[in-house]
Design an enzyme around this catalytic site. Structure first.
Site, PDB file in Angstrom:
ATOM      1  N   LEU A 151      44.212  29.596  41.967  1.00 51.37           N
ATOM      2  CA  LEU A 151      43.722  28.259  41.635  1.00 51.37           C
ATOM      3  C   LEU A 151      44.850  27.386  41.101  1.00 51.37           C
ATOM      4  O   LEU A 151      44.932  26.196  41.428  1.00 51.37           O
ATOM      5  CB  LEU A 151      42.589  28.359  40.617  1.00 51.37           C
ATOM      6  CG  LEU A 151      41.948  27.044  40.178  1.00 51.37           C
ATOM      7  CD1 LEU A 151      41.387  26.276  41.363  1.00 51.37           C
ATOM      8  CD2 LEU A 151      40.840  27.308  39.153  1.00 51.37           C
ATOM      9  N   ASP A 184      41.383  38.368  29.377  1.00 50.62           N
ATOM     10  CA  ASP A 184      41.366  38.669  30.802  1.00 50.62           C
ATOM     11  C   ASP A 184      42.478  39.635  31.212  1.00 50.62           C
ATOM     12  O   ASP A 184      42.282  40.485  32.078  1.00 50.62           O
ATOM     13  CB  ASP A 184      41.492  37.377  31.604  1.00 50.62           C
ATOM     14  CG  ASP A 184      40.216  36.546  31.565  1.00 50.62           C
ATOM     15  OD1 ASP A 184      39.178  37.076  31.112  1.00 50.62           O
ATOM     16  OD2 ASP A 184      40.255  35.372  31.961  1.00 50.62           O
TER      17      ASP A 184
END
Length: 259
Positions: free
Chosen positions: A163, A48
């Site tokens: 998150l 990522d």
């Protein structure tokens, strides 16, 4: 937001520094060729972090990126396979996202501009908590937030640092941004806010000499900031390609039901 669309077969392969990514690039280049600057699709091989790096590098050319996981997490990547790559790309679903534009003003009144695909974070630099004043569209909404920091996240970035800071996961097409505190001390129970995508967020750093704060747009950091302005840049469009049935929208939705 998402659609299947045929693309040219002209590809270029970019790989992270990980040995498995470099080896994959060599095999794929030998099999499919590499069109270099003439390519219309960038195939990113890594994790990522590397996907974010490639999105930043292609932000002006706006070439779509098809990622394959040769890293660790791979939330933004497709499963790695060397077979039928052109078929997978031609059947892929496209996720369109817009970055955040940050203007950070430091203690010497110098302006620093950067783009963030995931989030813009304000973080305390020392053992002292940060004190922030938060304004939305020019109106003060919180006179003083005592915290370790705060962040503004895009829908695409809502499953990352946001998150981890207990912010909400945002569906890609929701057209909102997340404003999330990091370890809020006062007001202790404040959990943040969801903002319209066209909101202009301003952070003012209170007691900046005693409580220095840095601002980070993805991986670009500015130290000793006194004021930070954040808004979505709708003039810039970034495209990621995901295998059919495994769109970014589906991944974000699935994440909301994961343990």
């Amino acid at each position: 937001m998402f659609q299947a669309q045929p693309y040219s077969t002209r590809l270029t392969f970019q790989a992270s520094d990980r040995p498995e990514a470099q080896e994959a690039r060599e095999r794929l280049t030998a099999r499919y060729g590499d069109a270099g600057d003439d390519a219309q699709i960038v195939v990113a091989l890594g994790g990522d972090g590397f996907m974010l790096e490639m999105l930043h590098e292609t932000i002006r050319s706006q070439r779509p990126i098809y990622g394959m996981n040769r890293g660790s997490v791979g939330f933004l990547m497709n499963e790695y396979s060397e077979d039928d790559l052109l078929g997978r790309i031609n059947a892929a679903e496209r996720a369109v996202i817009h970055p955040l534009a940050m203007v950070a003003i430091d203690s010497r009144r110098r302006q620093h501009r950067a783009l963030a695909i995931n989030e813009v974070s304000l973080l305390r630099q020392t053992r002292q908590t940060a004190k922030l004043r938060i304004s939305i569209d020019g109106k003060v909404r919180m006179g003083e937030l005592v915290c370790d920091g705060a962040l503004v996240a895009t829908p695409a970035g809502s499953t990352a640092y946001n998150l981890s800071a207990h912010g909400p996961i945002i569906p890609i097409g929701a057209q909102v941004l997340a404003l999330t505190p990091i370890s809020a001390f006062r007001p202790r129970r404040w959990r943040g806010a969801l903002l319209p995508q066209n909101a202009r967020v301003t952070f003012e750093v209170l007691e900046c000499d005693k409580r220095p704060v840095s601002a980070v747009a993805d991986n670009y950091e500015v130290r000793d900031v006194v004021e930070v302005h954040i808004s979505e840049d709708r003039g810039l469009t970034l495209s990621m390609l995901f295998d059919a049935g495994r769109s970014l929208e589906e991944r974000v939705l699935t994440e909301q039901f994961s343990a």
